[in-house]
Design an enzyme around this catalytic site. Structure first.
Site, PDB file in Angstrom:
ATOM      1  N   ARG A 148      11.842  -5.961   5.147  1.00 16.92           N
ATOM      2  CA  ARG A 148      11.690  -4.526   5.428  1.00 16.92           C
ATOM      3  C   ARG A 148      12.204  -4.191   6.828  1.00 16.92           C
ATOM      4  O   ARG A 148      12.775  -3.123   7.062  1.00 16.92           O
ATOM      5  CB  ARG A 148      10.216  -4.128   5.304  1.00 16.92           C
ATOM      6  CG  ARG A 148       9.990  -2.640   5.495  1.00 16.92           C
ATOM      7  CD  ARG A 148       8.576  -2.231   5.159  1.00 16.92           C
ATOM      8  NE  ARG A 148       7.669  -2.486   6.264  1.00 16.92           N
ATOM      9  CZ  ARG A 148       6.351  -2.314   6.202  1.00 16.92           C
ATOM     10  NH1 ARG A 148       5.792  -1.906   5.083  1.00 16.92           N
ATOM     11  NH2 ARG A 148       5.574  -2.549   7.240  1.00 16.92           N
ATOM     12  N   LYS A 208       0.832  -1.212   0.000  1.00 18.95           N
ATOM     13  CA  LYS A 208       0.000   0.000   0.000  1.00 18.95           C
ATOM     14  C   LYS A 208       0.864   1.257   0.000  1.00 18.95           C
ATOM     15  O   LYS A 208       0.697   2.136  -0.827  1.00 18.95           O
ATOM     16  CB  LYS A 208      -0.901   0.062   1.242  1.00 18.95           C
ATOM     17  CG  LYS A 208      -1.780  -1.136   1.470  1.00 18.95           C
ATOM     18  CD  LYS A 208      -2.691  -0.917   2.669  1.00 18.95           C
ATOM     19  CE  LYS A 208      -1.961  -0.791   4.005  1.00 18.95           C
ATOM     20  NZ  LYS A 208      -1.364  -2.022   4.507  1.00 18.95           N
ATOM     21  N   ARG A 221      11.839  -0.996  11.691  1.00 16.21           N
ATOM     22  CA  ARG A 221      10.590  -0.609  12.334  1.00 16.21           C
ATOM     23  C   ARG A 221      10.323  -1.450  13.571  1.00 16.21           C
ATOM     24  O   ARG A 221      10.511  -2.656  13.561  1.00 16.21           O
ATOM     25  CB  ARG A 221       9.416  -0.775  11.359  1.00 16.21           C
ATOM     26  CG  ARG A 221       9.150   0.456  10.542  1.00 16.21           C
ATOM     27  CD  ARG A 221       8.066   0.246   9.522  1.00 16.21           C
ATOM     28  NE  ARG A 221       6.810  -0.254  10.061  1.00 16.21           N
ATOM     29  CZ  ARG A 221       5.647  -0.154   9.413  1.00 16.21           C
ATOM     30  NH1 ARG A 221       5.602   0.451   8.248  1.00 16.21           N
ATOM     31  NH2 ARG A 221       4.556  -0.646   9.939  1.00 16.21           N
ATOM     32  N   ARG A 227      -9.753   0.687   8.937  1.00 13.85           N
ATOM     33  CA  ARG A 227      -9.269  -0.652   9.260  1.00 13.85           C
ATOM     34  C   ARG A 227     -10.280  -1.431  10.080  1.00 13.85           C
ATOM     35  O   ARG A 227     -10.049  -2.605  10.347  1.00 13.85           O
ATOM     36  CB  ARG A 227      -7.979  -0.536  10.082  1.00 13.85           C
ATOM     37  CG  ARG A 227      -6.698  -0.680   9.279  1.00 13.85           C
ATOM     38  CD  ARG A 227      -5.567  -0.412  10.229  1.00 13.85           C
ATOM     39  NE  ARG A 227      -4.345  -1.092   9.932  1.00 13.85           N
ATOM     40  CZ  ARG A 227      -3.279  -0.495   9.400  1.00 13.85           C
ATOM     41  NH1 ARG A 227      -3.331   0.753   9.039  1.00 13.85           N
ATOM     42  NH2 ARG A 227      -2.167  -1.161   9.229  1.00 13.85           N
ATOM     43  N   ARG A 237       0.144  -8.891  13.651  1.00 15.11           N
ATOM     44  CA  ARG A 237      -0.494  -7.889  12.791  1.00 15.11           C
ATOM     45  C   ARG A 237      -1.322  -8.556  11.694  1.00 15.11           C
ATOM     46  O   ARG A 237      -2.370  -8.072  11.304  1.00 15.11           O
ATOM     47  CB  ARG A 237       0.564  -6.945  12.199  1.00 15.11           C
ATOM     48  CG  ARG A 237       1.114  -5.987  13.251  1.00 15.11           C
ATOM     49  CD  ARG A 237       2.355  -5.274  12.762  1.00 15.11           C
ATOM     50  NE  ARG A 237       2.084  -4.361  11.686  1.00 15.11           N
ATOM     51  CZ  ARG A 237       2.946  -4.070  10.718  1.00 15.11           C
ATOM     52  NH1 ARG A 237       4.140  -4.629  10.706  1.00 15.11           N
ATOM     53  NH2 ARG A 237       2.629  -3.224   9.772  1.00 15.11           N
TER      54      ARG A 237
HETATM   55  P1  AMP Z   1       0.642   0.874   8.772  1.00 15.11           P
HETATM   56  O1  AMP Z   1       1.846   1.685   8.454  1.00 15.11           O
HETATM   57  O2  AMP Z   1      -0.558   1.271   7.949  1.00 15.11           O
HETATM   58  O3  AMP Z   1       0.893  -0.614   8.708  1.00 15.11           O
HETATM   59  O4  AMP Z   1       0.247   1.202  10.287  1.00 15.11           O
HETATM   60  C1  AMP Z   1       1.144   0.966  11.336  1.00 15.11           C
HETATM   61  C2  AMP Z   1       0.397   0.881  12.668  1.00 15.11           C
HETATM   62  O5  AMP Z   1      -0.284   2.129  12.920  1.00 15.11           O
HETATM   63  C3  AMP Z   1      -0.691  -0.166  12.745  1.00 15.11           C
HETATM   64  O6  AMP Z   1      -0.190  -1.452  13.046  1.00 15.11           O
HETATM   65  C4  AMP Z   1      -1.545   0.398  13.876  1.00 15.11           C
HETATM   66  O7  AMP Z   1      -0.932   0.222  15.135  1.00 15.11           O
HETATM   67  C5  AMP Z   1      -1.517   1.888  13.570  1.00 15.11           C
HETATM   68  N1  AMP Z   1      -2.616   2.253  12.632  1.00 15.11           N
HETATM   69  C6  AMP Z   1      -2.471   2.743  11.377  1.00 15.11           C
HETATM   70  N2  AMP Z   1      -3.670   2.973  10.813  1.00 15.11           N
HETATM   71  C7  AMP Z   1      -4.591   2.617  11.743  1.00 15.11           C
HETATM   72  C8  AMP Z   1      -6.011   2.593  11.745  1.00 15.11           C
HETATM   73  N3  AMP Z   1      -6.735   2.976  10.673  1.00 15.11           N
HETATM   74  N4  AMP Z   1      -6.636   2.162  12.875  1.00 15.11           N
HETATM   75  C9  AMP Z   1      -5.929   1.785  13.959  1.00 15.11           C
HETATM   76  N5  AMP Z   1      -4.598   1.748  14.017  1.00 15.11           N
HETATM   77  C10 AMP Z   1      -3.920   2.165  12.919  1.00 15.11           C
END
Ligand code: AMP
Length: 192
Positions: A127, A13, A133, A88, A144
């Protein structure tokens, strides 16, 4: 264009979002990036979400929804946006629906990148080595994936039922996947 890009962690994404956004002249809005920036700067929001993110859990809906609403209120998002990593949960879907309905707007399409789960885990481990990270250890990655399966994959069915879903095979080289995405989205742009 008002777009969402969805997919399991590691599906690509964040890699694909900027070029799609540039193509349509809309901002790519990543909730993960917003949270990470706040963690890095140690803002009150960052301090609140740091442990949640490190564990691979979701930030509470109300908090996330407020962050997104504030971001969508900004000038550059008035004629369109690409949301990456939001919504999400079904609660977040409802919040976004309400936000858009209040403004007389609607989504044009929801792009879903599909990639085999084991391939994703391998991508994320790679990654983790490159970016370091905190949420990319193998245990957290598997967690996750489970959270995604449980909380986020139901959204795919919801958007499919509404006729908004466009599924794109996310396996392969970045440029190959981009091409598939633009081919799929050109139909949406033409239909507007
Ligand atoms: P991502 O970079 O999109 O994988 O997001 C990293 C982390 O940010 C996720 O594992 C969540 O802890 C938090 N996060 C990002 N977007 C959301 C969302 N829409 N709802 C809840 N937590 C989020």
């Amino acid at each position: 264009m008002r777009l969402i890009i969805m997919g399991a962690p590691g599906a690509g994404k964040g890699t694909q979002a900027p070029s799609i956004a540039t193509h349509y002249g809309i901002p790519a809005i990543s909730t993960g990036d917003i949270f990470r920036a706040n963690v890095k700067q140690k803002t009150p929001l960052g301090l609140k979400v740091e442990a949640i993110m490190a564990a691979g859990d979701y930030v509470p809906d109300e908090l996330t929804e407020q962050i997104v609403a504030d971001r969508l209120d900004q000038d550059d998002a008035q004629s369109g946006f690409l949301l990456d990593g939001f919504p999400r949960t079904l609660h977040q879907v409802g919040a976004l629906d309400d936000y858009l309905a209040e403004r007389g707007h609607q989504l044009d399409a929801v792009l879903s990148l599909t990639v085999d789960t084991e391939a994703l885990i391998q991508r994320l481990l790679k990654r983790a080595q490159i970016e370091g990270r905190a949420d990319d250890s193998e245990e957290t990655i598997r967690h996750r994936m489970d959270v995604y399966q449980q909380d986020t994959s139901p959204l795919i069915d919801d958007y499919r039922d509404r006729g908004l879903l466009i599924e794109v095979d996310g396996d392969g080289q970045i440029a190959e996947v981009s091409e598939r995405i633009f081919a799929a989205l050109s139909g949406v742009a033409d239909a507007r």
